[in-house]
Design a protein around this motif. Sequence first.
Motif, PDB file in Angstrom:
ATOM      1  N   PRO A   1      31.585  38.451  51.479  1.00  0.00           N
ATOM      2  CA  PRO A   1      31.612  38.949  50.097  1.00  0.00           C
ATOM      3  C   PRO A   1      32.174  40.355  49.954  1.00  0.00           C
ATOM      4  CG  PRO A   1      29.392  39.113  50.984  1.00  0.00           C
ATOM      5  CD  PRO A   1      30.225  38.424  52.038  1.00  0.00           C
ATOM      6  N   TRP A   2      32.424  41.029  51.068  1.00  0.00           N
ATOM      7  CA  TRP A   2      32.839  42.434  51.001  1.00  0.00           C
ATOM      8  C   TRP A   2      34.157  42.621  50.269  1.00  0.00           C
ATOM      9  CZ3 TRP A   2      28.810  45.151  52.111  1.00  0.00           C
ATOM     10  CH2 TRP A   2      27.874  44.660  53.039  1.00  0.00           C
ATOM     11  N   GLY A   3      35.035  41.637  50.338  1.00  0.00           N
ATOM     12  CA  GLY A   3      36.341  41.766  49.692  1.00  0.00           C
ATOM     13  C   GLY A   3      36.262  41.955  48.194  1.00  0.00           C
ATOM     14  N   SER A   4      35.218  41.420  47.554  1.00  0.00           N
ATOM     15  CA  SER A   4      35.021  41.598  46.114  1.00  0.00           C
ATOM     16  C   SER A   4      33.988  42.675  45.806  1.00  0.00           C
ATOM     17  CB  SER A   4      34.590  40.275  45.463  1.00  0.00           C
ATOM     18  OG  SER A   4      35.648  39.354  45.424  1.00  0.00           O
ATOM     19  N   ILE A   5      32.952  42.762  46.642  1.00  0.00           N
ATOM     20  CA  ILE A   5      31.866  43.711  46.370  1.00  0.00           C
ATOM     21  C   ILE A   5      32.349  45.154  46.461  1.00  0.00           C
ATOM     22  CG2 ILE A   5      29.700  44.624  47.271  1.00  0.00           C
ATOM     23  CD1 ILE A   5      28.881  41.794  47.969  1.00  0.00           C
ATOM     24  N   VAL A   6      33.119  45.470  47.489  1.00  0.00           N
ATOM     25  CA  VAL A   6      33.546  46.862  47.710  1.00  0.00           C
ATOM     26  C   VAL A   6      34.418  47.386  46.571  1.00  0.00           C
ATOM     27  CG1 VAL A   6      34.913  48.358  49.200  1.00  0.00           C
ATOM     28  CG2 VAL A   6      33.259  46.779  50.210  1.00  0.00           C
ATOM     29  N   PRO A   7      35.512  46.702  46.191  1.00  0.00           N
ATOM     30  CA  PRO A   7      36.296  47.222  45.053  1.00  0.00           C
ATOM     31  C   PRO A   7      35.529  47.152  43.741  1.00  0.00           C
ATOM     32  CG  PRO A   7      37.136  45.088  45.762  1.00  0.00           C
ATOM     33  CD  PRO A   7      36.157  45.520  46.799  1.00  0.00           C
TER      34      PRO A   7
END
Length: 287
Positions: free
Chosen positions: A252-258
């Motif tokens: 999920p980091w690809g969406s959570i971070v930005p």
Amino acid sequence: MTPPSSTSSAPALIWKSLVRNRSALIGGTITLVVLLGALLAPLIAPWDPLKFDPPNRLSGPSPEHWLGTDQYGRDLFSRVLFGARFSLSVAAISVLVGLLVGGTLGLLAGYFRGWVDLVLSRLADILIAYPAILLAIAFLAFLGGGFVNLVLAISVVFVGPFLRVARAAVLTVREELYVEAGRAMGASDARMIFRTILPNASAPLIVEVTLRFAYAVLAEAALSFLGLGIQPPFPALGSMVSEGRAFLSLSPWGSIVPGCAIVLMVLGFNLLGDGLRDALDPRLRRH
């Protein structure tokens, strides 16, 4: 005659109120950190934001990649820094263009009144009547994506609100005694507008600028999310959220971070705007 806003104690009172305002301090700190990160992105970013690294794709936070990697193995921290840099560039130019065009039209409408006010007020009504994001989407659908068209689309959306705010501020200031005195002494319209009225009507515009910064960041992210902003592989926060949706179950980091970066920037500008409003409004200012 010297207008009241030019007294030497006013800046000190405003600064004192601003420093004591918790929202302004928190918002200013967040905004400063974001601005420094964006400006120094080429120096801070540990990785090339466009460099593919397939063996490390969709990895979580680690000492090597602090915020993880995306589906191509690109470092998310580096991409967020450059994405924030792009978002703030779009926001700064869009707000500046909207302020110059809308603010100038608002000054003219509020000062001259009559048919000038009528025509310009109806223009503001037309621009504000359409949902802002739909107006921007229609503009980009007609002209296409890219940095310049993205800036123009968001700038057009901002003209109406800036016109309204400037007009309302001028209508209040133009009835003051020092304005009447300036007219009686034969001051030209240009001098009255830009040397007397504008400095004393600038407080609402300053607050509006900070709030519009937040909206510009959000608008750029929304348009990039829909594929109408800058095109991949260049990092944009909205497009990064969109690309990461397909891999939420894996990483999920690809969406959570930005997404968190967008929230942080919008929160910082909104808190700063609230603090500036309280500091610049004499009725809300604490002595």
